[in-house]
Each structure stands twice: as C-alpha cells, then as structure tokens.
Design a protein around this motif. Structure first.
Motif, PDB file in Angstrom:
ATOM      1  N   LEU A 144       0.815  -1.217   0.000  1.00 47.50           N
ATOM      2  CA  LEU A 144       0.000   0.000   0.000  1.00 47.50           C
ATOM      3  C   LEU A 144       0.846   1.264   0.000  1.00 47.50           C
ATOM      4  N   ASN A 145       2.167   1.102   0.004  1.00 51.53           N
ATOM      5  CA  ASN A 145       3.030   2.252   0.238  1.00 51.53           C
ATOM      6  C   ASN A 145       2.870   3.350  -0.799  1.00 51.53           C
ATOM      7  N   LYS A 146       2.797   3.000  -2.090  1.00 51.54           N
ATOM      8  CA  LYS A 146       2.679   4.036  -3.118  1.00 51.54           C
ATOM      9  C   LYS A 146       1.334   4.760  -3.030  1.00 51.54           C
ATOM     10  N   ILE A 147       0.290   4.042  -2.627  1.00 53.98           N
ATOM     11  CA  ILE A 147      -1.003   4.704  -2.404  1.00 53.98           C
ATOM     12  C   ILE A 147      -0.868   5.720  -1.280  1.00 53.98           C
ATOM     13  N   SER A 148      -0.224   5.301  -0.183  1.00 47.68           N
ATOM     14  CA  SER A 148      -0.051   6.207   0.955  1.00 47.68           C
ATOM     15  C   SER A 148       0.846   7.379   0.612  1.00 47.68           C
ATOM     16  N   GLU A 149       1.858   7.149  -0.219  1.00 49.88           N
ATOM     17  CA  GLU A 149       2.705   8.270  -0.642  1.00 49.88           C
ATOM     18  C   GLU A 149       1.870   9.358  -1.314  1.00 49.88           C
ATOM     19  N   SER A 150       0.844   8.950  -2.052  1.00 45.74           N
ATOM     20  CA  SER A 150      -0.050   9.928  -2.672  1.00 45.74           C
ATOM     21  C   SER A 150      -0.949  10.581  -1.627  1.00 45.74           C
ATOM     22  N   LEU A 151      -1.589   9.766  -0.807  1.00 44.01           N
ATOM     23  CA  LEU A 151      -2.575  10.274   0.148  1.00 44.01           C
ATOM     24  C   LEU A 151      -1.966  11.256   1.144  1.00 44.01           C
ATOM     25  N   PHE A 152      -0.729  11.016   1.542  1.00 42.99           N
ATOM     26  CA  PHE A 152      -0.107  11.826   2.586  1.00 42.99           C
ATOM     27  C   PHE A 152       0.805  12.915   2.008  1.00 42.99           C
ATOM     28  N   SER A 153       0.613  13.238   0.742  1.00 43.26           N
ATOM     29  CA  SER A 153       1.410  14.288   0.104  1.00 43.26           C
ATOM     30  C   SER A 153       1.178  15.638   0.767  1.00 43.26           C
ATOM     31  N   ILE A 154       2.204  16.482   0.689  1.00 42.08           N
ATOM     32  CA  ILE A 154       2.080  17.839   1.240  1.00 42.08           C
ATOM     33  C   ILE A 154       2.570  18.852   0.208  1.00 42.08           C
ATOM     34  N   GLY A 155       2.115  20.095   0.348  1.00 41.95           N
ATOM     35  CA  GLY A 155       2.511  21.153  -0.570  1.00 41.95           C
ATOM     36  C   GLY A 155       2.084  22.505  -0.051  1.00 41.95           C
ATOM     37  N   ASN A 156       2.465  23.555  -0.780  1.00 43.43           N
ATOM     38  CA  ASN A 156       2.096  24.909  -0.347  1.00 43.43           C
ATOM     39  C   ASN A 156       1.774  25.844  -1.509  1.00 43.43           C
ATOM     40  N   GLY A 157       1.429  25.263  -2.669  1.00 45.70           N
ATOM     41  CA  GLY A 157       1.129  26.083  -3.832  1.00 45.70           C
ATOM     42  C   GLY A 157       2.349  26.410  -4.665  1.00 45.70           C
ATOM     43  N   ARG A 158       3.510  26.475  -4.051  1.00 48.78           N
ATOM     44  CA  ARG A 158       4.753  26.780  -4.750  1.00 48.78           C
ATOM     45  C   ARG A 158       5.589  25.523  -4.985  1.00 48.78           C
ATOM     46  N   MET A 159       5.465  24.562  -4.078  1.00 47.61           N
ATOM     47  CA  MET A 159       6.194  23.303  -4.183  1.00 47.61           C
ATOM     48  C   MET A 159       5.456  22.249  -3.378  1.00 47.61           C
ATOM     49  N   GLY A 160       5.822  20.992  -3.595  1.00 46.69           N
ATOM     50  CA  GLY A 160       5.187  19.925  -2.842  1.00 46.69           C
ATOM     51  C   GLY A 160       5.896  18.614  -3.080  1.00 46.69           C
ATOM     52  N   GLN A 161       5.441  17.590  -2.353  1.00 47.34           N
ATOM     53  CA  GLN A 161       6.129  16.310  -2.435  1.00 47.34           C
ATOM     54  C   GLN A 161       5.209  15.173  -2.018  1.00 47.34           C
ATOM     55  N   ARG A 162       5.486  14.022  -2.578  1.00 48.20           N
ATOM     56  CA  ARG A 162       4.845  12.810  -2.121  1.00 48.20           C
ATOM     57  C   ARG A 162       5.398  12.437  -0.749  1.00 48.20           C
ATOM     58  N   ALA A 163       4.682  11.552  -0.065  1.00 48.36           N
ATOM     59  CA  ALA A 163       5.058  11.203   1.309  1.00 48.36           C
ATOM     60  C   ALA A 163       6.120  10.106   1.325  1.00 48.36           C
ATOM     61  N   ASN A 164       7.208  10.350   0.591  1.00 49.00           N
ATOM     62  CA  ASN A 164       8.326   9.408   0.621  1.00 49.00           C
ATOM     63  C   ASN A 164       9.006   9.456   1.983  1.00 49.00           C
ATOM     64  N   PHE A 165       9.604   8.338   2.377  1.00 46.88           N
ATOM     65  CA  PHE A 165      10.309   8.280   3.652  1.00 46.88           C
ATOM     66  C   PHE A 165      11.580   9.132   3.585  1.00 46.88           C
ATOM     67  N   GLU A 166      11.937   9.715   4.726  1.00 43.99           N
ATOM     68  CA  GLU A 166      13.208  10.427   4.794  1.00 43.99           C
ATOM     69  C   GLU A 166      14.379   9.435   4.721  1.00 43.99           C
ATOM     70  N   GLU A 167      14.275   8.345   5.460  1.00 47.00           N
ATOM     71  CA  GLU A 167      15.363   7.374   5.480  1.00 47.00           C
ATOM     72  C   GLU A 167      15.338   6.497   4.227  1.00 47.00           C
ATOM     73  N   THR A 168      16.364   5.705   4.045  1.00 49.12           N
ATOM     74  CA  THR A 168      16.458   4.818   2.885  1.00 49.12           C
ATOM     75  C   THR A 168      15.264   3.871   2.831  1.00 49.12           C
ATOM     76  N   TYR A 169      14.735   3.662   1.631  1.00 56.09           N
ATOM     77  CA  TYR A 169      13.699   2.650   1.438  1.00 56.09           C
ATOM     78  C   TYR A 169      13.932   1.983   0.093  1.00 56.09           C
ATOM     79  N   SER A 170      14.270   0.689   0.114  1.00 52.42           N
ATOM     80  CA  SER A 170      14.591  -0.025  -1.121  1.00 52.42           C
ATOM     81  C   SER A 170      13.389  -0.766  -1.691  1.00 52.42           C
ATOM     82  N   GLY A 171      12.228  -0.622  -1.048  1.00 54.28           N
ATOM     83  CA  GLY A 171      11.010  -1.229  -1.569  1.00 54.28           C
ATOM     84  C   GLY A 171      10.398  -0.381  -2.669  1.00 54.28           C
ATOM     85  N   GLU A 172       9.185  -0.762  -3.086  1.00 50.17           N
ATOM     86  CA  GLU A 172       8.532  -0.050  -4.185  1.00 50.17           C
ATOM     87  C   GLU A 172       8.087   1.333  -3.727  1.00 50.17           C
ATOM     88  N   THR A 173       8.490   2.330  -4.501  1.00 54.46           N
ATOM     89  CA  THR A 173       8.197   3.716  -4.137  1.00 54.46           C
ATOM     90  C   THR A 173       8.170   4.562  -5.398  1.00 54.46           C
TER      91      THR A 173
END
Length: 773
Positions: free
Chosen positions: A21-50
């Motif tokens: 479910l990780n890629k779905i959650s990366e979308s759902l938990f995205s953040i932004g401010n009108g000028r920039m934004g990002q998917r909810a990728n982990f800060e630390e290393t993640y070698s799984g599907e992302t």
C-alpha cells in the motif's frame, strides 16, 4: 476499493506498514504549499517499491512526443512538471547498518496527515538485522506562510543499544520522471556548494532553462541539547550532502532538524538564486522549527476559516471533504497568476502536471467561494495571458482572423497533448473557459473584468466557433462535425449536444459582453476593437445568426437531448446489465468495443444541464438524468460530482449521497485502483461542489445568492463557510432550518427556496416551516 485509512474528522491515519500500500499512501499523505510539494516518501532509505516525487510549480520540460502514427498538427512535445531535487533525504545508519524499512522488522508504524495544522507525521519502531532497535518520530511540512521554505524534525531514539548513529542529510538532484517518454533525465547540474554548514544545489532544466536552487541546513541535538559534531561534505554529480556521526547511549534521543528551500529563476535572476536561497535558509534558522510550525498552524487556521465544511453525524463523509479541501488549498493559493492547477497537483506525475479544462469547469467555483477574489481572478488571467498562444494554436489548424482555440493541455499556452480525438476534437474546453468568465462575474459582480481582460478572450473564442461550424443543407441548421464531447468514450462524432449548446451560448455571451463594455467603457472598447480588428456589425450578425440556427439533436421518442447524432443507433444496454467482471471498461474492453457501445465515461449532456440548469424545468432534467445516468460508468473522476449535484436538485437523496461519497472518497478508498500514481486534485473541487451547490443548492441568480437546501438522511447537519461579494458567511443546514451567520458589517440579500431575506451582521435562522406558510 481499499479500506485501510482510519476514520477521523481532522486526520488521515494509516496504522501498520503494508509495503503493498506504500505508493497509495505516498499519494494520500502528500504535502505542498502552492509553490512546491512532495509525495510522502520516507526520509530514510527505502529499497522497496516507491515513487519518489518532489515538485516545483511552473517548472517544466517539453518531453518529446511519443506516438505510433504522426499526424499533421501534432505537438512536438508534452509539457511535464518535473520531479525535482529530493531534499527530504536523511540516511540513518546504526554502527554501519543502514536503516531501511524494506529490510527491517517494522512495528508501531503510524502515518498521520494533520489536516487542521498542515503537517505530516510518521512514527515507527524498526529492528535491524543486528537486533538493534530504534524508535523514530518524523514531522515535516511545506510552509504556506513562507512558500519558499519547508522543514523536517526527525527524531531517533536508541532503544536497546549504545553506539554510533551516522546521519547523512542530502540534496539529490539525480532524479527522473516516471513518465519520461524516452527514459531521459531532464536536469543538468549548474552549481553546488557547501558553505556555512548549508548545502546548495542548483539545477537547470534542459531546453526550457529553468534554474532551481535547492538549499538545506541540518542541525542535530542529543537529549534536547544542540551539538556541533564534525561534518563531512560528500559531493557527486547532481548530489551534495553533509554527514554527522553522533555517539549515543541506550535510551538517548537524537533530534535532527532540516530546513530546506526551493527558489527558482521564475522569481529571481539566475545569478541571484544562491543569495536568495541563503536568505530563505537564514529565515528558517532564525525562526527555528517551532517558530516555522507556529506560523504554519496559524496560516492553516485562516485557510480553514474560509473553506471548512463541518458535517455532523457522518465521520466518513466529514473526513473525506476535509481531505479534499486540504489538498486543494495546498495545491493552489492564487499567489501567482503564472501558475495553475495540475490534475494531480504535487502528488504524482500523471497528466504531466499541466493545465486542463478541469480548472475552469470544476475548480473555479471552489476558489470563488473559499478564497479572496484575486485567487479565482488569477486563474482567469492565466488564460488571458495565453490568448496569443491560443490564436496561434488555432492558426496551426487552419483557423484565421484572431480565432482562438485554447489548448487541451498546456504549461505555457501552447497545445502539448497528442491524442487527435482529444487534442483537436475535444474543443468544448473553449466553452468552459468562456463559462468561467461568466461564472466569475456572476459570483463576484466584478463586471469590470470584461473590459480589463475578459472581452478579448471571448472575442477570440466566438471567432473560433464561427469558423468551426458549417451549414447543413440537409438539416437547414448550423452543425459542428468531428468532435469529442466530455464523454471520451465517443470520438469523432457529429453534433455533440453539449458542444453545440456551449458554442451557441459563447457567441451570444461574447456579443452581450461586447455591448456591455461598449456602453460602460467606450474608450476601452475602442482600444479592444482596434487591437482585435473587430468588425462589430458583421461579427455580431454572424454570431447571432449561427447561435439562433444551431442544430441540437433530440429524441422525440425518449424525450431527451441526444448526446450526438446517431446515439440511439447504439445498443442501449444499461450499466446495471454490465457484469462486474467487465468493469472498468477502459481496462477490460478493447477501444473498438467501447466506441461502439452506448456507455458513457462521464457527464456529457448532464454537464451542459449542470452549467445551464436554469434553462431547464425539473421534468426535462429528470428525464435526461434518468436516461443518461443509467448509461454512465463514471470512469472519469470528474463525473460523480455532476451527477450528485443534479440528483440533489431532483431530491433524489439516494443517488445524491451515493455520488457524493464516491467522489469524496475516490482517493481515500482507492476506488479506481489508481491512487498510487497521484490524487485527483481537480475532481476534489467537484466534491466541494456536491455539498455546496448540490446539498445546499447554492447558486447566484439575478445577483442574489440563493439556497435550496437538501439534507442527506445520514447527516444531522452540515455547515460551510463562504465569501460572497465582500461578506463572509457561515451557513448551517439541518432538518428544520437554515442558519446564516454574516461576519461582515455589510448586509446581504439571500433567497431561500425563492423567498428573499436581508441578512445583517450576526446570525439569522430561517425555518423551513416558515417558508411553507
């Protein structure tokens, strides 16, 4: 459908980590401010599907078109908002062992999107292969108070060991778009520098030459005390980082604060970018995380005052509408008229992040009611600024004399979509832009917009329609041939009812607008007619003649407007007769089979009846709704909201609520199995419309704000905020009354079920029994 998001009125909560479910959650938990934004990728290393995704608004690349069969008129490129430098990266190693949730044993995982305050939080316990355990709590946000800045607080606790925690804080510009047509990377490195413990990486886009300077400063403390560990800067191509080693004892907590900024050559001279980035980072260092966070909370509180909807008695519906409003507010703020709204916002790359007709047809109503007037106005000015490009687009297809065809997909006003049946046949988008001008003026009362910007656009659009029609001797009417309506499951059809009625309306509205400007601002009218070489007498006559003699397909037998010529020649199979195994059609059927069927992707005739609802009585609306809804598969995210609004108008509670919930929870429940590649931002505006225009029956008629309330039985009440012509209102609807609070000293006249009331400052209750007297 997925059902793993916890019900909560103000939060989106995921408990437990499921890599599937990780890629779905990366979308759902995205953040932004009108000028920039990002998917909810982990800060630390993640070698799984992302799907790594960091995006900067307005920065794009003209990716070379990839088609099997090139046709004259095809655009050379598809403009794409770019996956930009990844600044969130914080690699953690414990005594040389990298923390990677794909390999670790993960427990107590919880990811929370705090919508009220505007930040993302994640916590987990990870046991590494060595048996060492850490507990992590990470918070981050993109500041809407200072839209060049973002911040992370990443906290690591040594649970069962003493040792060395190695921290590498990086900016990684070696990224690519998942949707790159030829697997090309779109960035070149311009410069990088490590100075004053701050990382700077400047990248430039190939071909378009946008420069983006990303900077980051990282600070570390142990048990709440700042430390200054030795730092090492690691630099590679398109990559820069600084590394720290921190010695900890069991039970100690390491706090990592990372402040980042993105500044672009859209807003600064290229040689001033690094200095601008330094100033932005200095602002962050001065305020620190807590100060930036307080500003974020205050800014979001103001957003919610303007745009919140409160639903009592239905947590699933409440969570859904706030999620939709949250994503809309962090996608577009209206601060820059050069920017627009991509269908995926900052949550993914599908549709290239470019501008579609979704903005005018679906997003304008939301921003009209929930933001300062300038926000919606800037969306219209965006199109005005692209008028010359729209004229050039039309010229490429053989039109002349200032006829304007606005693009189906664009970043800079130039058409960049390359599916013939959509790009060159789905011309109804021209009408949506004209309707947005009308809708803006109807709502705001700002008729001066016509002289400022609107009339030039309307003239160009009307000229296009004049040339796009032809006279049918057979029908003794004007017809429009070879089009695709909103229902993209029908291509290259003749006389799409929605397109024809919109074209005729555009020509009438262009004439009406020209006459208004001529009467109210003769000097500006003379200027516009000179700039556009406008032949008033001839063009007025042509527009009126065509509009008055337009052909509209109609079935006497069914007593409905026909979607297009020959629609009833198709097999009239209903959606209720479709086997579940055949859905969705676009994944299960051949395109040939879809085109020969009578099934409808999204509202088409009903889209027109939504736009021009006042032109049709309830019986006409009911007949058409019953006929077309039963044939619509809703395989576009833009479809359910229109059906919900019309069902509410017809007092069809079951359908209105069903379609509301479907559009509201489309992404939260992954209804179409496509949330993993980003959210449906523009359809989220349709969710707001379903409540305010549907259940509340809000509209503007004769310059008066009107309500025809309708309360779903699942709800105890619903309350929404809205601005209207200088007043700020809160409207509450329950089973017995509508309550309107006017927070402004200026009084306002409203109509409830066509009975008018003057609402002064304060709260007024209007009982439904009173209306029935």
């Amino acid at each position: 459908m997925k059902n793993y998001i916890q019900p909560n009125e103000w939060k989106i909560v995921e408990e437990g980590f499921d890599p599937q479910l990780n890629k779905i959650s990366e979308s759902l938990f995205s953040i932004g401010n009108g000028r920039m934004g990002q998917r909810a990728n982990f800060e630390e290393t993640y070698s799984g599907e992302t799907l790594l995704g960091n995006y900067v608004a307005g920065v794009y690349y003209p990716d070379k078109t990839r088609v099997g069969w090139w046709k004259n008129g095809y655009p050379d490129y598809f403009a794409k908002v770019l996956n930009a430098a990844n600044w969130v990266s914080i690699t953690i190693s414990i005594d040389g062992e990298t923390v990677d949730l794909h390999d670790a044993v993960v427990s107590d995982f919880k990811r929370t999107l705090h919508m009220q305050e505007g930040y993302l939080e994640r916590q987990f316990t990870a046991q590494l292969k060595s048996g060492k355990q850490i507990q992590v709590v990470a918070k981050r946000f993109c500041s809407i108070a200072d839209d060049e800045l973002a911040a992370i607080h990443y906290q690591v606790k040594a649970v069962n060991f003493s040792g060395t925690i190695a921290i590498t804080s990086a900016i990684d510009g070696d990224v690519k778009n998942q949707d790159s047509n030829y697997d090309e990377k779109f960035w070149d490195e311009t410069a990088k520098q490590y100075t004053d413990e701050t990382l700077f990486l400047t990248m430039t886009t190939k071909k378009t030459a946008f420069d983006v300077c990303t900077a980051a400063f990282t600070q570390v403390s142990v048990n709440g005390k700042d430390i200054a560990p030795d730092q090492e800067s690691i630099q590679k191509d398109k990559f820069i980082s600084n590394a720290f080693n921190v010695t900890v004892q069991q039970g100690e907590v390491v706090d990592i604060y990372k402040y980042a900024c993105n500044v672009t050559s859209q807003n600064y001279e290229k040689d001033a970018l690094q200095d601008a980035a330094k100033k932005a980072i200095a602002r962050a260092q001065d305020k620190k995380f807590d100060g930036l966070f307080q500003d974020q909370v205050a800014a979001w509180a103001a957003k919610w005052v303007e745009s919140d909807i409160l639903i009592e008695g239905d947590v699933a519906a409440q969570q859904a509408i706030r999620f939709n409003i949250f994503q809309l507010n962090q996608t577009y703020t209206g601060a820059d008229a050069r920017l627009n709204i991509g269908p995926k916002g900052f949550t993914g790359e599908k549709y290239g992040g470019s501008t579609y007709w979704d903005t005018e047809a679906y997003c304008i109503p939301f921003y009209l009611a929930t933001a300062p007037q300038e926000v919606a106005k800037n969306l219209l000015i965006y199109r005005h600024n692209h008028l010359q490009k729209a004229i050039e687009n039309a010229e490429k297809l053989g039109f002349s004399g200032g006829a304007a065809l606005y693009p189906m997909v664009t970043m800079n006003g130039e058409e960049c979509h390359n599916e013939w049946e959509i790009t060159f046949e789905e011309i109804h988008r021209n009408g949506a832009i004209a309707f947005a001008i009308f809708n803006y003026i109807r709502y705001t009362g700002d008729a001066a917009y016509l002289a400022e910007y609107g009339l030039e656009v309307l003239i160009g659009i009307a000229r296009f329609w004049k040339q796009r029609v032809n006279w049918s001797a057979e029908k003794n009417k004007y017809v429009i041939l070879g089009v695709t309506g909103p229902n993209e499951y029908e291509n290259n059809i003749n006389n799409n009812w929605y397109t024809n009625i919109l074209a005729a309306w555009c020509m009438r509205y262009a004439r009406e607008s020209a006459e208004y400007v001529k009467t109210t601002d003769a000097a500006r009218y003379a200027e516009i007619t000179g700039l556009t070489s406008f032949n008033e007498q001839q063009e007025f006559a042509d527009w009126t003649s065509i509009a008055d003699q337009m052909f509209y397909p109609y079935s006497e037998k069914e007593q409905v407007f026909l979607q297009q010529d020959g629609y009833l020649d198709k097999e009239q199979m209903l959606v209720s007769d479709l086997p579940a195994s055949d859905r969705p059609l676009n994944q299960k059927w051949s395109w040939d089979r879809i085109l020969r069927s009578g099934f409808i992707k999204q509202a088409d005739v009903l889209q027109g009846m939504y736009f021009f609802e006042d032109d049709y009585d309830l019986d006409t609306l009911k007949r058409n709704f019953k006929f077309y809804e039963s044939r619509t598969v809703h395989e576009s995210s833009l479809s359910p909201c229109v059906h919900s609004i019309l069902a509410a108008r017809l007092s069809d509670e079951e359908k209105a609520y069903e379609f509301y919930l479907r559009t509201a929870r489309l992404d939260l429940d992954d209804y179409n199995n496509d949330t993993d590649d980003g959210l449906h931002i523009t359809s989220m505006a349709g969710t707001w419309m379903s409540i305010v225009e549907g259940f509340a029956g809000m509209k503007v008629r004769d310059n008066v704000l009107q309500f025809n309330p309708f309360l779903p039985s699942q709800w105890n009440s619903f309350t929404f905020s809205m601005g209207f012509r200088g007043t700020q209102l809160k409207v509450k609807i329950d089973a017995s009354q509508i309550s309107i609070t006017n927070f402004s000293a200026q009084e306002i006249e409203v109509a409830v079920f066509n009975q008018r009331y003057t609402i002064k400052e304060g709260e007024q209750h209007i009982s439904y029994n009173e209306l029935l007297v």
